[in-house]
Design a protein around this motif. Structure first.
Motif, PDB file in Angstrom:
ATOM      1  N   CYS A  59     -15.159  -3.506 174.166  1.00  0.00           N
ATOM      2  CA  CYS A  59     -13.701  -3.535 174.294  1.00  0.00           C
ATOM      3  C   CYS A  59     -13.262  -4.843 174.941  1.00  0.00           C
ATOM      4  CB  CYS A  59     -13.196  -2.392 175.170  1.00  0.00           C
ATOM      5  SG  CYS A  59     -13.171  -0.833 174.348  1.00  0.00           S
ATOM      6  N   VAL A  60     -13.923  -5.180 176.055  1.00  0.00           N
ATOM      7  CA  VAL A  60     -13.526  -6.379 176.790  1.00  0.00           C
ATOM      8  C   VAL A  60     -13.696  -7.616 175.912  1.00  0.00           C
ATOM      9  CG1 VAL A  60     -14.131  -7.863 178.716  1.00  0.00           C
ATOM     10  CG2 VAL A  60     -13.952  -5.415 179.054  1.00  0.00           C
ATOM     11  N   ALA A  61     -14.810  -7.662 175.151  1.00  0.00           N
ATOM     12  CA  ALA A  61     -15.038  -8.812 174.277  1.00  0.00           C
ATOM     13  C   ALA A  61     -13.907  -8.932 173.274  1.00  0.00           C
ATOM     14  CB  ALA A  61     -16.364  -8.664 173.547  1.00  0.00           C
ATOM     15  N   LEU A  62     -13.543  -7.799 172.703  1.00  0.00           N
ATOM     16  CA  LEU A  62     -12.483  -7.790 171.699  1.00  0.00           C
ATOM     17  C   LEU A  62     -11.179  -8.277 172.328  1.00  0.00           C
ATOM     18  CD1 LEU A  62     -12.363  -6.844 168.741  1.00  0.00           C
ATOM     19  CD2 LEU A  62     -11.166  -4.835 169.581  1.00  0.00           C
ATOM     20  N   LEU A  63     -10.884  -7.779 173.529  1.00  0.00           N
ATOM     21  CA  LEU A  63      -9.635  -8.154 174.189  1.00  0.00           C
ATOM     22  C   LEU A  63      -9.596  -9.646 174.493  1.00  0.00           C
ATOM     23  CD1 LEU A  63      -8.982  -5.198 176.620  1.00  0.00           C
ATOM     24  CD2 LEU A  63      -7.997  -5.680 174.394  1.00  0.00           C
ATOM     25  N   ILE A  64     -10.718 -10.151 175.017  1.00  0.00           N
ATOM     26  CA  ILE A  64     -10.748 -11.574 175.351  1.00  0.00           C
ATOM     27  C   ILE A  64     -10.557 -12.408 174.093  1.00  0.00           C
ATOM     28  CG2 ILE A  64     -12.251 -13.432 176.130  1.00  0.00           C
ATOM     29  CD1 ILE A  64     -13.361 -11.617 178.197  1.00  0.00           C
ATOM     30  N   LEU A  65     -11.213 -11.962 173.034  1.00  0.00           N
ATOM     31  CA  LEU A  65     -11.104 -12.705 171.781  1.00  0.00           C
ATOM     32  C   LEU A  65      -9.665 -12.671 171.278  1.00  0.00           C
ATOM     33  CD1 LEU A  65     -12.961 -14.254 169.912  1.00  0.00           C
ATOM     34  CD2 LEU A  65     -13.075 -12.239 168.483  1.00  0.00           C
ATOM     35  N   VAL A  66      -9.040 -11.485 171.323  1.00  0.00           N
ATOM     36  CA  VAL A  66      -7.656 -11.372 170.859  1.00  0.00           C
ATOM     37  C   VAL A  66      -6.760 -12.251 171.717  1.00  0.00           C
ATOM     38  CG1 VAL A  66      -5.686  -9.826 170.707  1.00  0.00           C
ATOM     39  CG2 VAL A  66      -7.897  -9.090 169.853  1.00  0.00           C
ATOM     40  N   ALA A  67      -6.969 -12.188 173.052  1.00  0.00           N
ATOM     41  CA  ALA A  67      -6.135 -12.985 173.952  1.00  0.00           C
ATOM     42  C   ALA A  67      -6.262 -14.472 173.625  1.00  0.00           C
ATOM     43  CB  ALA A  67      -6.536 -12.727 175.402  1.00  0.00           C
ATOM     44  N   SER A  68      -7.520 -14.912 173.447  1.00  0.00           N
ATOM     45  CA  SER A  68      -7.686 -16.343 173.219  1.00  0.00           C
ATOM     46  C   SER A  68      -7.171 -16.731 171.834  1.00  0.00           C
ATOM     47  CB  SER A  68      -9.146 -16.764 173.399  1.00  0.00           C
ATOM     48  OG  SER A  68      -9.944 -16.120 172.457  1.00  0.00           O
ATOM     49  N   ALA A  69      -7.316 -15.812 170.870  1.00  0.00           N
ATOM     50  CA  ALA A  69      -6.819 -16.122 169.532  1.00  0.00           C
ATOM     51  C   ALA A  69      -5.297 -16.230 169.544  1.00  0.00           C
ATOM     52  CB  ALA A  69      -7.261 -15.056 168.545  1.00  0.00           C
ATOM     53  N   ILE A  70      -4.642 -15.291 170.262  1.00  0.00           N
ATOM     54  CA  ILE A  70      -3.183 -15.339 170.344  1.00  0.00           C
ATOM     55  C   ILE A  70      -2.742 -16.645 170.997  1.00  0.00           C
ATOM     56  CG2 ILE A  70      -1.170 -14.329 171.455  1.00  0.00           C
ATOM     57  CD1 ILE A  70      -2.326 -11.644 171.011  1.00  0.00           C
ATOM     58  N   ASN A  71      -3.414 -17.008 172.083  1.00  0.00           N
ATOM     59  CA  ASN A  71      -3.093 -18.271 172.747  1.00  0.00           C
ATOM     60  C   ASN A  71      -3.174 -19.424 171.784  1.00  0.00           C
ATOM     61  OD1 ASN A  71      -2.858 -16.948 175.057  1.00  0.00           O
ATOM     62  ND2 ASN A  71      -4.737 -17.686 176.000  1.00  0.00           N
ATOM     63  N   TYR A  72      -4.272 -19.409 171.053  1.00  0.00           N
ATOM     64  CA  TYR A  72      -4.527 -20.509 170.146  1.00  0.00           C
ATOM     65  C   TYR A  72      -3.421 -20.597 169.104  1.00  0.00           C
ATOM     66  CZ  TYR A  72      -6.936 -23.282 166.651  1.00  0.00           C
ATOM     67  OH  TYR A  72      -7.262 -24.239 165.739  1.00  0.00           O
ATOM     68  N   VAL A  73      -3.125 -19.463 168.459  1.00  0.00           N
ATOM     69  CA  VAL A  73      -2.091 -19.440 167.433  1.00  0.00           C
ATOM     70  C   VAL A  73      -0.771 -19.922 168.014  1.00  0.00           C
ATOM     71  CG1 VAL A  73      -0.770 -17.963 165.901  1.00  0.00           C
ATOM     72  CG2 VAL A  73      -3.209 -17.611 166.153  1.00  0.00           C
ATOM     73  N   ASN A  74      -0.466 -19.459 169.226  1.00  0.00           N
ATOM     74  CA  ASN A  74       0.779 -19.831 169.882  1.00  0.00           C
ATOM     75  C   ASN A  74       0.901 -21.309 170.103  1.00  0.00           C
ATOM     76  OD1 ASN A  74       2.383 -17.719 170.311  1.00  0.00           O
ATOM     77  ND2 ASN A  74       1.174 -16.960 172.013  1.00  0.00           N
ATOM     78  N   LEU A  75      -0.161 -21.854 170.686  1.00  0.00           N
ATOM     79  CA  LEU A  75      -0.101 -23.270 171.029  1.00  0.00           C
ATOM     80  C   LEU A  75      -0.001 -24.113 169.772  1.00  0.00           C
ATOM     81  CD1 LEU A  75      -2.663 -23.203 173.934  1.00  0.00           C
ATOM     82  CD2 LEU A  75      -0.211 -23.552 174.095  1.00  0.00           C
ATOM     83  N   VAL A  76      -0.740 -23.680 168.733  1.00  0.00           N
ATOM     84  CA  VAL A  76      -0.667 -24.419 167.474  1.00  0.00           C
ATOM     85  C   VAL A  76       0.758 -24.351 166.922  1.00  0.00           C
ATOM     86  CG1 VAL A  76      -1.388 -24.412 165.063  1.00  0.00           C
ATOM     87  CG2 VAL A  76      -3.091 -24.176 166.869  1.00  0.00           C
ATOM     88  N   THR A  77       1.344 -23.145 166.962  1.00  0.00           N
ATOM     89  CA  THR A  77       2.702 -22.971 166.437  1.00  0.00           C
ATOM     90  C   THR A  77       3.697 -23.818 167.218  1.00  0.00           C
ATOM     91  OG1 THR A  77       2.026 -20.692 166.184  1.00  0.00           O
ATOM     92  CG2 THR A  77       4.271 -21.215 165.611  1.00  0.00           C
ATOM     93  N   ALA A  78       3.564 -23.738 168.537  1.00  0.00           N
ATOM     94  CA  ALA A  78       4.524 -24.457 169.364  1.00  0.00           C
ATOM     95  C   ALA A  78       4.498 -25.949 169.053  1.00  0.00           C
ATOM     96  CB  ALA A  78       4.207 -24.231 170.836  1.00  0.00           C
ATOM     97  N   LYS A  79       3.298 -26.456 168.861  1.00  0.00           N
ATOM     98  CA  LYS A  79       3.176 -27.880 168.605  1.00  0.00           C
ATOM     99  C   LYS A  79       3.688 -28.247 167.223  1.00  0.00           C
ATOM    100  CE  LYS A  79       2.165 -29.906 172.080  1.00  0.00           C
ATOM    101  NZ  LYS A  79       3.165 -30.760 172.641  1.00  0.00           N
ATOM    102  N   SER A  80       3.569 -27.319 166.284  1.00  0.00           N
ATOM    103  CA  SER A  80       3.921 -27.672 164.915  1.00  0.00           C
ATOM    104  C   SER A  80       5.406 -27.978 164.786  1.00  0.00           C
ATOM    105  CB  SER A  80       3.512 -26.556 163.956  1.00  0.00           C
ATOM    106  OG  SER A  80       4.181 -25.379 164.302  1.00  0.00           O
TER     107      SER A  80
END
Lengths: 872, 107
Positions: A364-385
């Motif tokens: 569960c924790v692995a999944l959550l960390i992965l989701v959290a980091s993926a969301i961050n990543y998508v966000n930062l990419v979007t914000a920059k675009s």
């Protein structure tokens, strides 16, 4: 009939990899073949097979050449890549943070994957592992389950149940191995049946597995042991002198085989295997004796369905062979070998048990960390675009199609993903030893690259790629080139904030969940360490005395040691501290129903036991040296045994332990002799001299305030006068801590990963909020100009997160409650999940959020509105 | 010697190619082999075999005309070469010779 064409995307795929030299003929051939399949197998299957047929054309000689690739617009991809690198350099700080955040997420996933996969891989390397069962000794009356089984089982089970194809056993004995003039203590010595090495599939280095355990006095050793005693591997035929510690018997064993070291993912861990035929004389009386549970039993059953049949006939079996009525308190559980590691929490035995809850929780924790980091990543990419409008506009003006813009976004995403992946694997290789140490496993670098781990990571990467590319691609394509070039672009970045809210919701939920789990774990561990065991563990030493001859001199040794300065008091007892209790006997008492079946742990103690442990007598009196009858006719009970008798008070009642009637003279407080996973079982304390099965074989010493390291040295000197073995002693407090080794590892891990997760969510929140603040700055500034107070601005800005925060709490708190409740249930004594924990978790999350959001909100609220309004 | 050896499947393809005379290409060859041997053939393996045979000089290829049932695409037709025929013949003679030496088995 109208012809249906084959799926066009397969043609595209073909065009993608197939060289032009072959493309036309291949496509034509496939088309004809497809029509043929339609006639023979129907349209649906034909379309399906079309893809497989096309894929099989993938051969080196048919692939596009480099030249061909350069010729067409693939060159654009190169341009995309160059732009991606330039963008990365331009926003170096931002991009590195982005890549690093994602790498941390991937790293956690890699580590947790290898951990989980290792746990799941236990015992699956044996051939026919799905046909092997461990026999669990089950007493339905008191609920006891254990892996130690009575010897007669094999004797009678095999003939009675032809369904059992093979049956093997092994039993542990602590031995001393002699090399030169030195003796080495080997804990992991087992006596094993002659078929043991053909039953299981351990790797053999030399020797014949079918016969190596047949002859008496044969011993099979692992690689490490061979190197330890002989310094070489070619040792078949060599002699190995072994002394059985407990039985005090010497063997001159012949090495008949060498096997590979036992893999870490085997629940059976041994270093030496002696042929069980060697013990014929030593343990002859056990062969038909039902009362002793010692050997571990394993059977092979070919047909899974015959298990039920066997189970049905078990009562009849026990009635026939063990005696009338015995089926009530005797039962066998056939535990599949694959489940031994993770499903044995309620089964007694000295194997290293895994914990399914931990595995689930980590996943569960692995999944959550992965989701959290993926969301961050998508966000930062979007914000920059958002800043790329002009470039995209220019590209579109120059003739770029929508699909080309999408492709470019994906190339950039892919580039950063690959960087994170490289970084993640690099860190994984470097940190693996540290991780191994924390979890107490020895996983190899090759495990990091195993197919399953790669698969998990590949799926994760593909999912992140799809999501991180899709959203920016969608957004960027909304730009109208004319707007972006004129500089009048409208804010296309999702004026509807639903997407943002969903992302914030995920961040909050993950954060609160992790905080809540961490709090529960920390509180439970604190609870365990501060739990009142009912006796004083401070400055208490336990010395095991396993040598039978030495046990006879125990009173003398005790006397000598008690004179050592620094020793407060000393006691001889049959059970160590902590102890899993080795002697469980049938128990009868005054007023017991004749139907009732009860058993009790028998512990031999001496007059000084209670005072040394500093435990309380609740009723009656202690054993007295002045009453000679005490040594043979009296017992003490613990509270839990006293409760079992249902007596109101102590009135000279008698109990029957192991066929001898004795008077109960006192009741001792229930003290926790073992880990808090277990309840305190009924115990009876007796005085016993040397020479019986329950004779004292431990010395418990209480040191006083004057004790120094010299005290231990002095005790060691006394020991040396009596024994040629080194003094093995342990501080009781440390030994109790060791019982929670698994928990301590778990705590370290969960806290470590939780911190990573919380850090990532904060990072994500910060990114999101600063982005939102930038976007809302104009609106808020206008409000301010029109007369809104700073407080109103803060409220307006922060308020939009309030609702989301509440919904997150509603999801995260029950989820963590459910999972942590499960974990707490593995302890017999645990804290309760309560509102306080949940509230404090929420409060902590709120504080973190406020600090994160607050800075940005204050910036907006207190800044001069002109600054934001001027730029138009 | 690399390059002239004839594998079992290659021999089968070459044989079929010779039989089909002017209409020999991947699809017809594959269909014919399926019919004769009653085993399932993957189209691409036939194509690969033909490619190898051409490399070895046992068949020659030329582009045929486009037809509607191929979605307007041309096909690559194959014709057995003299060297290919000789190799095929050689393989058969050798086999016949060995069959003559075969003892009289009774099972």
């Amino acid at each position: 009939m109208k012809k249906t064409p084959p799926p066009i995307w397969v043609d595209r795929l073909l065009e993608f990899f197939c060289s032009e030299r072959f493309l036309e003929e291949v496509e034509g051939d496939l088309y004809e073949w497809f029509l043929r399949r339609v006639e023979k197998q129907g349209l649906r299957k034909a379309r399906w097979f079309y893809f497989f047929d096309a894929i099989t054309y993938l051969r080196l000689f048919r692939l596009k050449t480099l030249k061909e690739m350069q010729r067409n617009n693939n060159k654009l991809y190169l341009n995309y890549l160059i732009i991606a690198i330039r963008q990365f350099k331009k926003n170096l700080w931002h991009s590195s943070l982005n890549v690093f955040g994602l790498a941390i997420g991937l790293l956690s996933t890699i580590f947790i994957s290898i951990y989980v996969l290792d746990e799941l891989s236990y015992d699956r390397f044996h051939q026919d592992h799905e046909k092997i069962y461990r026999l669990v000794n089950h007493d339905p009356v008191n609920g006891y389950k254990g892996d130690a089984t009575p010897s007669p089982w094999k004797l009678y089970l095999e003939p009675a149940f032809p369904e059992i194809e093979a049956y093997t056993r092994l039993g542990q004995d602590i031995v001393l191995v002699n090399k030169g003039d030195q003796n080495f203590l080997e804990n992991d010595f087992y006596w094993a049946e002659s078929n043991f090495l053909t039953f299981f599939s351990f790797d053999i280095i030399s020797g014949d597995p079918t016969t190596m355990l047949t002859e008496p006095n044969s011993v099979v050793i692992t690689k490490d042991i061979a190197l330890k005693y002989f310094n070489k591997l070619d040792v078949v035929g060599e002699q190995l002198p072994i002394k059985v510690y407990d039985g005090n018997q010497d063997f001159l064993m012949k090495v008949t085989g060498v096997i590979e070291n036992i893999p870490g993912n085997s629940h059976l861990q041994f270093d030496l295997l002696g042929s069980i035929s060697s013990t014929k004389d030593m343990y002859a009386e056990f062969e038909r004796y039902w009362g002793l549970n010692w050997l571990k039993s394993y059977v092979k059953i070919n047909d899974h369905s015959s298990l039920e049949e066997i189970d049905k006939r078990l009562p009849e079996f026990f009635e026939t062979y063990r005696g009338e009525g015995s089926s009530e308190y005797s039962h066998i559980i056939f535990q599949p070998l694959d489940e031994v590691r993770l499903y044995s929490n309620d089964i007694g035995g000295e194997i290293a048990k895994g914990n399914l809850t931990y595995v689930i929780l980590f996943a569960c924790v692995a999944l959550l960390i992965l989701v959290a980091s993926a969301i961050n990543y998508v966000n930062l990419v979007t914000a920059k675009s958002g800043q790329r409008g002009k470039e995209i506009g220019m590209r579109k003006v120059l003739g770029a199609r929508r699909s080309q813009i999408v492709r470019q976004v994906y190339v950039e995403s892919f580039f950063q993903l690959i960087l994170s992946l490289i970084l993640a694997y690099g860190m994984a290789f470097l940190l693996l030893p540290v991780f191994n140490q924390i979890v107490g496993k020895d996983m190899l670098v090759s495990d990091l690259l195993s197919i399953q781990v790669s698969l998990v990571i590949a799926v994760a990467v593909v999912l992140i790629l799809i999501f991180s590319g899709a959203y920016p691609a969608l957004i960027l394509n909304r730009y109208r080139p004319i707007d972006s070039l004129r500089g009048t672009q409208k804010n296309v970045l999702g004026n509807r904030s639903a997407t943002r809210k969903v992302q914030v919701f995920f961040q909050f939920t993950i954060g609160v969940f992790l905080i809540c789990c961490t709090l529960v774990v920390i509180r439970q561990v604190y609870f365990l360490s501060s739990f009142d065991k009912g006796f004083n563990t401070e400055k208490l030493i336990n010395i095991p005395v396993d040598d039978r001859t030495l046990q006879k001199k125990l009173m003398v040794i005790k006397d000598r040691m008690s004179q050592v300065p620094g020793v407060e008091s000393i006691s001889a007892t049959g059970e160590a501290l902590p102890s899993a209790m080795n002697n469980t006997w049938g128990f009868e008492w005054y007023g017991k129903d004749s139907e009732e079946q009860a058993s009790i742990n028998v512990i031999s103690i001496d007059y000084d036991y209670l005072s040394t442990l500093e435990t309380e007598l609740i009723e009656g009196r202690n054993f007295s040296q002045s009453l000679s009858t005490d040594s043979t006719q009296s017992v003490l009970l613990n509270e839990s045994a006293f409760r079992m008798t249902r007596w109101k008070e102590l009135n000279g009642q008698k109990v029957d332990v192991g066929d001898s009637e004795r008077t109960v003279i006192g009741v001792v407080e229930d003290f926790h002799y073992n880990s808090l996973h277990e309840n305190v079982a009924p115990n009876v304390y007796v005085l016993a001299g040397p020479g019986t099965r329950i004779s004292p074989d431990n010395l418990v010493i209480r040191l006083n305030a004057n004790a120094t390291s010299g005290t231990i040295d002095a005790i060691d000197r006394v020991w040396g006068d009596f024994s040629d073995q080194p003094l093995a002693f342990a501080f009781v407090e440390d030994a109790f801590q060791d019982l929670y080794l698994a928990e301590q590892r778990f705590v370290k891990l969960i806290i470590g990963f939780a911190i990573v997760g919380i850090f990532l969510t904060i990072l994500g929140l910060l990114g999101l909020v600063s982005y939102l603040a930038e976007r809302k700055s104009k609106e808020l500034s206008i409000r301010k100009v029109l007369g809104a107070s700073q407080r109103e601005i803060l409220w307006k800005f922060g308020g939009q997160f309030g609702g989301v925060f509440l919904v997150s709490l509603l999801v995260a708190l029950p989820a963590s409650w459910l999972i942590m409740e499960r974990w707490l249930q593995t302890f017999a004594y645990s804290i309760n999940m309560n509102a306080v924990i949940l509230l404090s978790a929420s409060a902590i999350a709120l504080v973190i959020t406020l600090v994160t959001i607050g800075g940005q909100a204050l910036k907006v609220a207190y800044n001069n509105p002109v600054k934001y309004l001027k730029d138009e | 010697m690399k390059g002239t050896h004839l594998g079992e499947f290659e021999e089968l393809v070459l044989l079929t190619c010779a039989l089909l005379v002017d209409n020999a290409y991947s699809v017809t060859i594959a269909a014919e082999i399926e019919k004769q041997t009653e085993r399932s053939i993957t189209l691409s393996t036939v194509h690969t075999a033909l490619y190898r045979l051409e490399e070895k000089g046992f068949v020659e290829s030329y582009m045929g005309g486009a037809t509607g049932e191929r979605g307007g695409r041309r096909r690559r037709l194959y014709r057995i070469s003299a060297a290919g025929f000789e190799t095929l013949n050689h393989a058969r003679t050798m086999r016949d010779k060995m069959w003559q030496m075969m003892p009289d088995y009774k099972f």
